[in-house]
Write an enzyme that holds these catalytic residues in place. Sequence first.
Site, PDB file in Angstrom:
ATOM      1  N   TYR A  52      42.516  42.580  35.432  1.00 28.70           N
ATOM      2  CA  TYR A  52      42.849  42.975  34.065  1.00 28.70           C
ATOM      3  C   TYR A  52      44.253  43.560  34.017  1.00 28.70           C
ATOM      4  CZ  TYR A  52      38.046  42.203  32.516  1.00 28.70           C
ATOM      5  OH  TYR A  52      36.847  41.628  32.198  1.00 28.70           O
ATOM      6  N   GLU A  53      44.909  43.406  32.863  1.00 23.97           N
ATOM      7  CA  GLU A  53      46.283  43.868  32.697  1.00 23.97           C
ATOM      8  C   GLU A  53      46.446  45.354  32.998  1.00 23.97           C
ATOM      9  OE1 GLU A  53      48.248  42.780  29.042  1.00 23.97           O
ATOM     10  OE2 GLU A  53      46.982  41.012  28.844  1.00 23.97           O
ATOM     11  N   SER A  54      45.389  46.122  32.810  1.00 22.59           N
ATOM     12  CA  SER A  54      45.462  47.564  33.036  1.00 22.59           C
ATOM     13  C   SER A  54      45.604  47.922  34.507  1.00 22.59           C
ATOM     14  CB  SER A  54      44.227  48.247  32.454  1.00 22.59           C
ATOM     15  OG  SER A  54      43.047  47.623  32.932  1.00 22.59           O
ATOM     16  N   GLY A  55      45.393  46.946  35.410  1.00 25.74           N
ATOM     17  CA  GLY A  55      45.600  47.194  36.834  1.00 25.74           C
ATOM     18  C   GLY A  55      44.336  47.245  37.665  1.00 25.74           C
ATOM     19  N   MET A  83      49.883  49.253  36.406  1.00 31.29           N
ATOM     20  CA  MET A  83      50.081  47.994  35.702  1.00 31.29           C
ATOM     21  C   MET A  83      51.279  47.214  36.265  1.00 31.29           C
ATOM     22  SD  MET A  83      50.598  47.333  31.604  1.00 31.29           S
ATOM     23  CE  MET A  83      49.055  48.146  31.195  1.00 31.29           C
TER      24      MET A  83
END
Length: 256
Positions: A52-55, A83
Amino acid sequence: MTDADYTATEAMVVAAARELDDGDSVLVGVGVPNLACNLAKRTHAPDLQMVYESGTIDSNPSKLPLSIGDPVLASGALRVVPMFDGFTTYLQAGRIDVGFLGGAQIDRHGNINSTVIGEYDDPVVRLPGSGGACDIASNAHRTIIITPHEERRLPAEVDFVTSPGYVGGREGRAELGLRGGPSAIITDKAVLRFDDDGVAYVETLHPDVSADEVRAATGWEVEISDESARTAPPTPDEVATIRDELDPQGVYTGTD
């Protein structure tokens, strides 16, 4: 199953989920792409590595996350990284097999617009923008796009290229030095692929959807390779997983 046993949105989600192979690393988008990826992991691709983009790396959420910042993504993840590292160490370094994206407009070359509807300087609607979508579309080894099948969402050309598909055709994308490219557009009416020139055509129609319906809802003279070719319908297990485990309140599918 009978036709009444699943909705058009569920057919779209299932068709999108089936595009993912077991063991793929996939950078997951929010909304319906999120639902499709989590369905794949719970059915035919248990070793799908969701990023996910959040890391969160190799997330294994116990329930469908409501956003890329949902804490449920971290609790079962292999790693949680900044991120910046998610985009550089993983995406830009070529470690992401699949990017899963949506958008307000997707054109015949798979270009995605999530910036403006209308002229950029005087838009009819100003949209949220790229987020990480441009990076995903530029660096994943293949991109899967999911969208409702409507003429306004599928114009011949987008009003603004937020995330590149086959810009100027396949050769144009290669000249820009971009990795991969869109492999499919999955809608609630059909599955579209891309020809040698990077133009989308209809590979299969979903059950009970006519070729005329698809043509009327597409902003270019879309080619349909075989009007009798049908997308395999959702199985009872796939529908049950969506309704009972992933989206029991019908947030994404509207089935509550």
